[in-house]
Design an enzyme around this catalytic site. Structure first.
Site, PDB file in Angstrom:
ATOM      1  N   SER A  85      37.244  29.872  44.417  1.00  0.00           N
ATOM      2  CA  SER A  85      36.276  30.810  43.862  1.00  0.00           C
ATOM      3  C   SER A  85      34.905  30.686  44.520  1.00  0.00           C
ATOM      4  O   SER A  85      34.764  30.880  45.723  1.00  0.00           O
ATOM      5  CB  SER A  85      36.193  30.618  42.347  1.00  0.00           C
ATOM      6  OG  SER A  85      35.448  31.620  41.725  1.00  0.00           O
ATOM      7  N   ASP A  91      36.515  37.624  41.917  1.00  0.00           N
ATOM      8  CA  ASP A  91      36.776  37.923  40.516  1.00  0.00           C
ATOM      9  C   ASP A  91      35.470  38.090  39.740  1.00  0.00           C
ATOM     10  O   ASP A  91      35.482  38.324  38.539  1.00  0.00           O
ATOM     11  CB  ASP A  91      37.669  36.871  39.861  1.00  0.00           C
ATOM     12  CG  ASP A  91      37.072  35.464  39.838  1.00  0.00           C
ATOM     13  OD1 ASP A  91      35.983  35.266  40.407  1.00  0.00           O
ATOM     14  OD2 ASP A  91      37.717  34.570  39.260  1.00  0.00           O
TER      15      ASP A  91
END
Length: 447
Positions: free
Chosen positions: A108, A249
């Site tokens: 991430s 995301d």
């Protein structure tokens, strides 16, 4: 210590996160996720299970993807390798092709030396804690290890990105013609699909952070480093800037003057729009305890209820599923639009935010004014145990601070789930007041 954290398995690649661990984890995943009713029926019919595997562009993702694919194939699972795509794209593809499960290799927003393994169940949903625990236990158990024709195949998922882009475009309530967007892709997984999709939706696009080389992911760019995006929006005279993190995301934004629009403000804009258009289920938004008090005030003003969860997009999604709600997310930019996605999707969120600008003819600053952000101060008190948060002296100090703030602020103490630390968060009418009270409470917590 548990292997799984709040969002999969994460750590330094070739530190705790080795190829051996990735292979064993994949084999255990095949054992556990191959026991479901549908999976068992497929195997009983002589069919192999199918898994989607994808990654972000960090260099260690290459060997970790190979290890995961090997572990799955050696367990009799057919692997579709989707290459470099966003985490929400992987989740979408699992559901789109009715795969049995999927694995995303990404850390991430972490720096390039780190990496992670996220596992999704059928339908592209994140695993509940109990299933993660079963997988961890299965890592020390027997493997499947079929032979001959029972061994899984590994194939390239050649149209993965196209399928995802088509899906994103199909969700838009309004095209983006006439708007100039600066995209910061964090040198990450969205560097290909996000610019392509925004352009296909009609926007003029200027790019930064879209040249991944395997080691520059999140390096001074992306949703955790917004200064460069703000400067580029001002330099180019763009209407809006959209920032993703490494696996896309998340979505944060900046307006035409370079002011940051965070996840709370984005949720406020989308919630009001969705209510106006009759697509906000139960007129309810799901947010975490860290969301700004201003979000709660703005939603109340527009007749929108706010359901509150613990920090973590998985908890937001759990509550959304329980209540069948259509919008939720976090201040950090994880925004879940459950009609179109099973997880936070930064590209989807960015597209819908800009589409609302196009639909209303309003600037992002005008849209964001729906919410007044209360100044917020966060102090991390390290080296203290979780139990300190419930100490009577600490609780008395919190009560006094809360009473002094009245309706103009709030106090939140939150123990860290991963280290001996307590986070002290204070919102108040002014930044100075928030910082003063947070510092005073932090001293009490330190004891």
């Amino acid at each position: 210590m548990a292997l799984f954290g709040t969002d999969g398995v994460r750590g330094l690649a070739n530190g705790p996160l080795t190829a051996d661990l990735a292979l064993t984890l994949a084999q255990a995943t095949a054992v556990v996720l191959g026991q479901g009713r549908i999976a068992s029926a497929r195997k009983a019919a002589g069919k192999r299970l199918t898994a989607v595997v994808a990654r972000d562009p960090r260099v260690s993702g290459e060997f970790l993807t190979a290890a995961v694919a090997a572990g799955l194939a050696s367990s009799g699972v057919d692997v579709l390798d989707a290459g470099v795509i966003p985490t929400p794209a992987a989740a979408f593809l699992i559901a789109d092709i009715d795969a049995d499960f999927g694995v995303m290799i990404s850390a991430s927003h972490n720096p390039a030396p780190d990496n992670g393994i996220k596992i999704f169940a059928r339908g592209g949903v994140k695993l509940p804690d109990v299933v993660e625990e079963r997988i961890e236990q299965a890592m020390s158990g027997e493997k499947l290890l079929p032979t001959g024709g029972g061994v899984g195949r590994i194939r390239r998922f050649s149209d993965a990105e196209d399928r995802y882009a088509i899906h994103l475009l199909s969700t838009l309530p309004h095209r983006l013609e006439g708007l100039h967007v600066v995209l910061d892709c964090a040198h990450g997984a969205a560097s290909g699909v996000s610019p392509e999709t925004f352009r296909d939706a009609g926007a003029k696009v200027t790019l930064i952070g879209a040249d991944p080389d395997g080691i520059n992911i999140n390096d001074g760019v992306g949703s955790t480093h917004l200064d460069r995006l703000a400067a580029e929006v001002i330099r180019t005279g763009a209407d809006v800037g959209i920032a993703h993190d490494g696996d896309a995301d998340r979505c944060l934004a900046v307006d035409a003057d370079g002011n940051v629009v965070d996840g709370d403000q984005i949720m406020a804009i989308l919630a009001v729009s969705m209510k106006e258009r009759g697509v906000l289920r139960s007129d309810t938004l799901v947010a975490t305890v860290m969301s700004n008090l201003g979000l709660h005030r703005a939603m109340a003003d527009h007749g929108i209820a706010v359901e509150t969860t613990a920090v973590g997009d998985r908890y937001v999604l759990e509550r959304m599923n329980e209540g069948r709600f259509s919008l939720g997310g976090e201040q950090s930019g994880h925004v879940i639009m459950s009609r179109y996605a099973t997880t936070g999707d930064g590209v989807l969120t960015g597209l819908h935010l800009v589409a609302e600008m196009a639909r209303t003819g309003k600037s992002l600053a005008e849209l964001a004014s729906v919410m007044t952000v209360f100044p917020q101060s966060l102090v991390n008190v390290r080296g203290v145990e979780r139990s300190r948060a419930t100490d009577p002296d600490v609780q008395d100090a919190v009560a006094r601070a809360t009473a002094s703030l009245g309706l103009s602020g709030r106090v939140l103490l939150r123990p860290s789930g991963t280290e001996p630390m307590i986070r002290v968060m204070v919102e108040a009418g002014t930044a100075d007041e928030a910082q003063r009270i947070a510092d005073e409470l932090a001293e009490v917590v330190r004891g």
